[in-house]
Design a protein around this motif. Structure first.
Motif, PDB file in Angstrom:
ATOM      1  N   LEU A 206       0.814  -1.210   0.000  1.00 10.17           N
ATOM      2  CA  LEU A 206       0.000   0.000   0.000  1.00 10.17           C
ATOM      3  C   LEU A 206       0.846   1.258   0.000  1.00 10.17           C
ATOM      4  O   LEU A 206       0.553   2.222  -0.720  1.00 10.17           O
ATOM      5  CB  LEU A 206      -0.938  -0.001   1.208  1.00 10.17           C
ATOM      6  CG  LEU A 206      -1.734   1.284   1.451  1.00 10.17           C
ATOM      7  CD1 LEU A 206      -2.623   1.615   0.263  1.00 10.17           C
ATOM      8  CD2 LEU A 206      -2.546   1.170   2.727  1.00 10.17           C
ATOM      9  N   THR A 207       1.892   1.285   0.794  1.00 13.11           N
ATOM     10  CA  THR A 207       2.747   2.472   0.858  1.00 13.11           C
ATOM     11  C   THR A 207       3.300   2.815  -0.521  1.00 13.11           C
ATOM     12  O   THR A 207       3.266   3.971  -0.947  1.00 13.11           O
ATOM     13  CB  THR A 207       3.906   2.237   1.839  1.00 13.11           C
ATOM     14  OG1 THR A 207       3.391   1.860   3.115  1.00 13.11           O
ATOM     15  CG2 THR A 207       4.736   3.493   1.994  1.00 13.11           C
ATOM     16  N   ALA A 208       3.790   1.813  -1.222  1.00  9.55           N
ATOM     17  CA  ALA A 208       4.345   2.043  -2.556  1.00  9.55           C
ATOM     18  C   ALA A 208       3.269   2.521  -3.518  1.00  9.55           C
ATOM     19  O   ALA A 208       3.513   3.409  -4.352  1.00  9.55           O
ATOM     20  CB  ALA A 208       4.993   0.764  -3.084  1.00  9.55           C
ATOM     21  N   SER A 213       1.007   7.136  -6.597  1.00 10.55           N
ATOM     22  CA  SER A 213      -0.155   7.907  -7.049  1.00 10.55           C
ATOM     23  C   SER A 213       0.086   9.410  -6.975  1.00 10.55           C
ATOM     24  O   SER A 213      -0.638  10.191  -7.599  1.00 10.55           O
ATOM     25  CB  SER A 213      -1.380   7.546  -6.205  1.00 10.55           C
ATOM     26  OG  SER A 213      -1.332   8.175  -4.920  1.00 10.55           O
ATOM     27  N   GLY A 214       1.071   9.839  -6.181  1.00 15.43           N
ATOM     28  CA  GLY A 214       1.368  11.254  -6.038  1.00 15.43           C
ATOM     29  C   GLY A 214       0.692  11.914  -4.854  1.00 15.43           C
ATOM     30  O   GLY A 214       0.823  13.128  -4.667  1.00 15.43           O
ATOM     31  N   PHE A 215      -0.016  11.137  -4.016  1.00  7.85           N
ATOM     32  CA  PHE A 215      -0.652  11.715  -2.829  1.00  7.85           C
ATOM     33  C   PHE A 215       0.432  12.024  -1.800  1.00  7.85           C
ATOM     34  O   PHE A 215       1.096  11.136  -1.291  1.00  7.85           O
ATOM     35  CB  PHE A 215      -1.665  10.729  -2.248  1.00  7.85           C
ATOM     36  CG  PHE A 215      -2.489  11.289  -1.130  1.00  7.85           C
ATOM     37  CD1 PHE A 215      -3.708  11.891  -1.376  1.00  7.85           C
ATOM     38  CD2 PHE A 215      -2.058  11.217   0.189  1.00  7.85           C
ATOM     39  CE1 PHE A 215      -4.480  12.407  -0.340  1.00  7.85           C
ATOM     40  CE2 PHE A 215      -2.810  11.726   1.230  1.00  7.85           C
ATOM     41  CZ  PHE A 215      -4.025  12.324   0.964  1.00  7.85           C
ATOM     42  N   SER A 216       0.597  13.308  -1.493  1.00  4.28           N
ATOM     43  CA  SER A 216       1.677  13.731  -0.598  1.00  4.28           C
ATOM     44  C   SER A 216       1.327  15.078   0.007  1.00  4.28           C
ATOM     45  O   SER A 216       0.684  15.910  -0.651  1.00  4.28           O
ATOM     46  CB  SER A 216       2.988  13.820  -1.384  1.00  4.28           C
ATOM     47  OG  SER A 216       4.045  14.251  -0.554  1.00  4.28           O
ATOM     48  N   PRO A 217       1.750  15.298   1.278  1.00  8.60           N
ATOM     49  CA  PRO A 217       2.429  14.370   2.199  1.00  8.60           C
ATOM     50  C   PRO A 217       1.447  13.331   2.741  1.00  8.60           C
ATOM     51  O   PRO A 217       0.234  13.497   2.647  1.00  8.60           O
ATOM     52  CB  PRO A 217       2.926  15.288   3.310  1.00  8.60           C
ATOM     53  CG  PRO A 217       1.925  16.405   3.332  1.00  8.60           C
ATOM     54  CD  PRO A 217       1.557  16.635   1.886  1.00  8.60           C
ATOM     55  N   MET A 218       1.979  12.263   3.315  1.00  8.92           N
ATOM     56  CA  MET A 218       1.183  11.179   3.861  1.00  8.92           C
ATOM     57  C   MET A 218       1.384  11.138   5.369  1.00  8.92           C
ATOM     58  O   MET A 218       2.466  10.831   5.838  1.00  8.92           O
ATOM     59  CB  MET A 218       1.612   9.842   3.240  1.00  8.92           C
ATOM     60  CG  MET A 218       1.411   9.765   1.739  1.00  8.92           C
ATOM     61  SD  MET A 218       2.400   8.438   0.962  1.00  8.92           S
ATOM     62  CE  MET A 218       1.914   7.010   1.949  1.00  8.92           C
ATOM     63  N   ALA A 275      -6.626   8.079   3.511  1.00  7.56           N
ATOM     64  CA  ALA A 275      -5.379   8.780   3.783  1.00  7.56           C
ATOM     65  C   ALA A 275      -5.671  10.156   4.378  1.00  7.56           C
ATOM     66  O   ALA A 275      -6.814  10.645   4.362  1.00  7.56           O
ATOM     67  CB  ALA A 275      -4.534   8.932   2.516  1.00  7.56           C
ATOM     68  N   LYS A 276      -4.617  10.743   4.913  1.00  9.35           N
ATOM     69  CA  LYS A 276      -4.666  12.100   5.461  1.00  9.35           C
ATOM     70  C   LYS A 276      -3.348  12.770   5.147  1.00  9.35           C
ATOM     71  O   LYS A 276      -2.284  12.161   5.287  1.00  9.35           O
ATOM     72  CB  LYS A 276      -4.878  12.060   6.982  1.00  9.35           C
ATOM     73  CG  LYS A 276      -4.780  13.408   7.673  1.00  9.35           C
ATOM     74  CD  LYS A 276      -4.903  13.225   9.173  1.00  9.35           C
ATOM     75  CE  LYS A 276      -4.677  14.535   9.910  1.00  9.35           C
ATOM     76  NZ  LYS A 276      -5.709  15.543   9.599  1.00  9.35           N
ATOM     77  N   HIS A 277      -3.428  14.011   4.675  1.00 14.97           N
ATOM     78  CA  HIS A 277      -2.202  14.788   4.422  1.00 14.97           C
ATOM     79  C   HIS A 277      -1.537  15.140   5.755  1.00 14.97           C
ATOM     80  O   HIS A 277      -2.208  15.378   6.749  1.00 14.97           O
ATOM     81  CB  HIS A 277      -2.528  16.075   3.673  1.00 14.97           C
ATOM     82  CG  HIS A 277      -2.773  15.849   2.202  1.00 14.97           C
ATOM     83  ND1 HIS A 277      -1.872  15.234   1.377  1.00 14.97           N
ATOM     84  CD2 HIS A 277      -3.840  16.166   1.443  1.00 14.97           C
ATOM     85  CE1 HIS A 277      -2.356  15.193   0.141  1.00 14.97           C
ATOM     86  NE2 HIS A 277      -3.542  15.739   0.163  1.00 14.97           N
TER      87      HIS A 277
END
Length: 277
Positions: A206-208, A213-218, A275-277
């Motif tokens: 999942l982390t990879a 996907s470009g979702f950042s920051p995590m 997820a959450k930024h």
């Protein structure tokens, strides 16, 4: 290391010790069965062998151990092992690469044992083999697109999820195209390669997938998967019946959600990525 928010059902104390990931796991029947999984070893981009194992759907504490073995004449030797204690989670082991045939074995000393398929490694990331088959490739069906992006099916899962969260006083989750891409990619991969796991046959987790996907920051993230539920209402009902999965959905810390669904000739695969930024 920052601990993730809402480390729930399937990656608990183990995850906090190994990698910041919270994962929930669902299956049609039996639901939330305690299992262990071993992913095939593969060669990383820096030329090392890596293998992972996971313990999912359990409610007791156990020592989870992964062993990487090399297939040779006689008894196969263990070339590297690692272990962590916890309720659920993932443990990863890395070692210097030497050409040969390798496989991984996982046990939690509670009667659960898993073994990956053996794979020949050539110690070059570009040369790592991709499993092939002479059988016809499974066909996958893309859900109907929805006006707001994603698909009508995936967006219905988002809507139903937010309806449940509203009952518990949580803010609605934003349907995020990057997380949707990660979720849809994983559902499609499971359908295409006929497996059901948070870890793909080539070791991607999942982390990879979220990073790609470009979702950042995590700051916090989680995943739930399910198989063979026929409608959004059915799959959400199944998740909500499991206390751990329900707690994940009702975790007010998460702010974004992506949903993916794909099917082949045998099964329907569902993925939720929080997820959450």
């Amino acid at each position: 290391m920052r601990r993730p928010l809402g480390v729930l059902l399937c990656l608990g104390s183990l995850a906090a010790l190994s990698t910041p990931i919270a994962t929930a796991h669902a299956a049609a029947a039996p639901f939330a069965e305690c299992r262990v999984y071993a992913a095939k070893p593969y060669v990383t981009a820096v030329g090392r062998i890596q293998a992972s194992a996971a313990r999912l759907g359990c409610d007791d504490t156990a020592l989870v151990r992964i062993r990487v073995k090399r297939a040779v004449a006689g008894a196969d030797p263990v070339v590297k092992s690692a272990s962590l204690r916890g309720t659920n989670g993932r443990v990863t082991v890395r070692l210097a690469c030497a050409p040969g045939v390798y496989y991984s074995v996982v046990t939690d000393y509670r009667g659960n044992v898993g073994r990956s398929k053996a794979v020949r490694l050539a110690c070059s990331p570009a040369a790592t083999p991709t499993p092939t088959s002479t059988a016809p490739a499974p066909t996958t069906t893309a859900p109907t697109p929805a006006p707001g992006g994603g698909s009508a099916v995936s967006e219905e899962v988002v809507r139903l999820t937010n309806a449940e969260r509203q009952k518990g006083g949580c803010a609605p989750l934003v349907s995020d195209p990057r997380l949707r891409s990660a979720a849809q990619g994983h559902s499609a991969d499971m359908a295409a390669r006929n497996y059901f796991s948070h870890i793909s046959p080539d070791g991607r987790d999942l982390t990879a997938r979220i990073k790609a996907s470009g979702f950042s920051p995590m700051r916090a993230w989680a995943e739930k998967i399910a198989i063979d539920y026929r409608t959004p209402a059915e799959v959400l009902k199944g998740w909500m019946k499991s206390s751990g999965h329900r707690a994940n959905i009702m975790n007010c810390a998460y702010t974004h959600l992506g949903v993916g669904v794909a099917n082949n000739s045998k099964s329907i695969y569902w993925t939720q990525v929080f997820a959450k930024h």
